[in-house]
Design a protein around this motif. Sequence first.
Motif, PDB file in Angstrom:
ATOM      1  N   GLN A   1       0.829  -1.223   0.000  1.00  0.00           N
ATOM      2  CA  GLN A   1       0.000   0.000   0.000  1.00  0.00           C
ATOM      3  C   GLN A   1       0.854   1.259   0.000  1.00  0.00           C
ATOM      4  O   GLN A   1       0.331   2.380   0.016  1.00  0.00           O
ATOM      5  CB  GLN A   1      -0.899   0.005   1.237  1.00  0.00           C
ATOM      6  CG  GLN A   1      -1.818  -1.188   1.307  1.00  0.00           C
ATOM      7  CD  GLN A   1      -2.499  -1.302   2.659  1.00  0.00           C
ATOM      8  OE1 GLN A   1      -2.489  -0.368   3.458  1.00  0.00           O
ATOM      9  NE2 GLN A   1      -3.088  -2.447   2.915  1.00  0.00           N
ATOM     10  N   ASN A   2       2.160   1.075   0.023  1.00  0.00           N
ATOM     11  CA  ASN A   2       3.078   2.204   0.103  1.00  0.00           C
ATOM     12  C   ASN A   2       4.461   1.679  -0.245  1.00  0.00           C
ATOM     13  O   ASN A   2       4.685   0.464  -0.272  1.00  0.00           O
ATOM     14  CB  ASN A   2       3.059   2.760   1.533  1.00  0.00           C
ATOM     15  CG  ASN A   2       3.845   4.047   1.688  1.00  0.00           C
ATOM     16  OD1 ASN A   2       4.159   4.741   0.697  1.00  0.00           O
ATOM     17  ND2 ASN A   2       4.190   4.386   2.914  1.00  0.00           N
TER      18      ASN A   2
ATOM     19  N   GLU B   1      11.194   2.747   7.176  1.00  0.00           N
ATOM     20  CA  GLU B   1      10.830   2.689   5.752  1.00  0.00           C
ATOM     21  C   GLU B   1      10.962   1.268   5.188  1.00  0.00           C
ATOM     22  O   GLU B   1      11.729   0.451   5.697  1.00  0.00           O
ATOM     23  CB  GLU B   1      11.725   3.633   4.946  1.00  0.00           C
ATOM     24  CG  GLU B   1      11.434   5.108   5.202  1.00  0.00           C
ATOM     25  CD  GLU B   1      10.090   5.524   4.649  1.00  0.00           C
ATOM     26  OE1 GLU B   1       9.989   5.739   3.449  1.00  0.00           O
ATOM     27  OE2 GLU B   1       9.131   5.620   5.439  1.00  0.00           O
ATOM     28  N   ILE B   2      10.232   0.996   4.112  1.00  0.00           N
ATOM     29  CA  ILE B   2      10.301  -0.291   3.403  1.00  0.00           C
ATOM     30  C   ILE B   2      10.549   0.023   1.927  1.00  0.00           C
ATOM     31  O   ILE B   2       9.778   0.770   1.313  1.00  0.00           O
ATOM     32  CB  ILE B   2       8.965  -1.064   3.517  1.00  0.00           C
ATOM     33  CG1 ILE B   2       8.507  -1.222   4.970  1.00  0.00           C
ATOM     34  CG2 ILE B   2       9.056  -2.413   2.794  1.00  0.00           C
ATOM     35  CD1 ILE B   2       8.994  -2.402   5.721  1.00  0.00           C
ATOM     36  N   SER B   3      11.608  -0.528   1.369  1.00  0.00           N
ATOM     37  CA  SER B   3      11.963  -0.173  -0.018  1.00  0.00           C
ATOM     38  C   SER B   3      11.254  -1.057  -1.047  1.00  0.00           C
ATOM     39  O   SER B   3      10.767  -2.150  -0.721  1.00  0.00           O
ATOM     40  CB  SER B   3      13.479  -0.314  -0.210  1.00  0.00           C
ATOM     41  OG  SER B   3      13.825  -1.680  -0.237  1.00  0.00           O
TER      42      SER B   3
ATOM     43  N   ILE C   1       0.615   3.981  -4.642  1.00  0.00           N
ATOM     44  CA  ILE C   1       1.421   5.164  -4.342  1.00  0.00           C
ATOM     45  C   ILE C   1       0.513   6.384  -4.345  1.00  0.00           C
ATOM     46  O   ILE C   1      -0.250   6.605  -5.292  1.00  0.00           O
ATOM     47  CB  ILE C   1       2.580   5.303  -5.365  1.00  0.00           C
ATOM     48  CG1 ILE C   1       3.552   4.133  -5.160  1.00  0.00           C
ATOM     49  CG2 ILE C   1       3.290   6.652  -5.224  1.00  0.00           C
ATOM     50  CD1 ILE C   1       4.757   4.123  -6.045  1.00  0.00           C
ATOM     51  N   GLY C   2       0.580   7.142  -3.255  1.00  0.00           N
ATOM     52  CA  GLY C   2      -0.171   8.398  -3.193  1.00  0.00           C
ATOM     53  C   GLY C   2      -1.654   8.237  -2.915  1.00  0.00           C
ATOM     54  O   GLY C   2      -2.455   9.101  -3.317  1.00  0.00           O
TER      55      GLY C   2
ATOM     56  N   LYS D   1       9.078  10.586  -6.635  1.00  0.00           N
ATOM     57  CA  LYS D   1      10.270   9.810  -6.272  1.00  0.00           C
ATOM     58  C   LYS D   1       9.890   8.364  -5.975  1.00  0.00           C
ATOM     59  O   LYS D   1      10.608   7.427  -6.310  1.00  0.00           O
ATOM     60  CB  LYS D   1      10.915  10.415  -5.011  1.00  0.00           C
ATOM     61  CG  LYS D   1      11.633  11.717  -5.223  1.00  0.00           C
ATOM     62  CD  LYS D   1      12.604  11.871  -4.070  1.00  0.00           C
ATOM     63  CE  LYS D   1      12.850  13.303  -3.699  1.00  0.00           C
ATOM     64  NZ  LYS D   1      13.485  13.430  -2.384  1.00  0.00           N
ATOM     65  N   LYS D   2       8.754   8.185  -5.301  1.00  0.00           N
ATOM     66  CA  LYS D   2       8.305   6.822  -4.972  1.00  0.00           C
ATOM     67  C   LYS D   2       8.001   6.019  -6.241  1.00  0.00           C
ATOM     68  O   LYS D   2       8.303   4.838  -6.315  1.00  0.00           O
ATOM     69  CB  LYS D   2       7.057   6.880  -4.078  1.00  0.00           C
ATOM     70  CG  LYS D   2       7.354   7.411  -2.687  1.00  0.00           C
ATOM     71  CD  LYS D   2       6.152   7.270  -1.772  1.00  0.00           C
ATOM     72  CE  LYS D   2       6.555   7.714  -0.361  1.00  0.00           C
ATOM     73  NZ  LYS D   2       5.766   7.059   0.679  1.00  0.00           N
TER      74      LYS D   2
END
Length: 252
Positions: free
Chosen positions: A63-64, A76-78, A92-93, A110-111
């Motif tokens: 979800q992100n 954070e999770i990449s 995203i978003g 950027k994401k």
Amino acid sequence: MKEFFIVGNWKLNKTISESTQFVKNLMPLLTQGTSRCGIAAPFTALESLVKESKGTDLLIGSQNVSDQKDGAYTGEISAEMIKDVGAGFALIGHSERRQFYHESDELLGKKIKRALMGGLIPILCIGESLEQKQANEVISVLENQLDKALGALNQDEMSSICIAYEPVWAIGTGHAATPADVQKTHKIIRDFLARKWGEKVCYHLKILYGGSVKPDNIRELLSQPDIDGALIGGASLEVESFAKMVNIAREI
Ligand code: PGA
């Protein structure tokens, strides 16, 4: 037959065992068809969901995603980590990320880049608030969100993304936008993208609608030419209701 993409967004719901039980119960209810389905699950359930759905056509996503690749970014999770557990896409978003966690369009840009570099399909969520709708700002709000988040992408990258149009006032309210209004807006979004990246890319790009999608209204929504799928919150949490919506998409 059109290939729709029906995605459940579980938000902050379901433990690992609840998630895997959902998939166990879901699979026997689904009919065959070309339309794809996916679940955007909490990070903690991703690996178990990927294992549980192995050999099926259910896609699992997050979800992100972080805007950073690695390093000193606590919490954070990449994209690489998400890909590493076998997930295939990332929301995203989402408006809840924009609203509660103050994610800006620049950050989302950027994401998106990070998700693509990590091998995930980004689903960029855009949408106007009620105030923006009442002020007749829908088109400029959406175009601005698209421009800022996608501006740095080339044609190739654009062919690997999805868009989810989710008017904020329709999310979780039980009041979906009308199919005719969504169609109009999706056409505006597609035309805008076509002007920037060319018609070929944008013709194939999937634009999903989200905001109070339910078994009762999904058929009419998906019958519109520019609605290519749905992003579903509340109605994706119950297995029968999610299965019903995927099966409707597979009938159309
Ligand atoms: P809803 O949520 O279906 O519960 O309106 C949609 C979403 O937030 O993606």
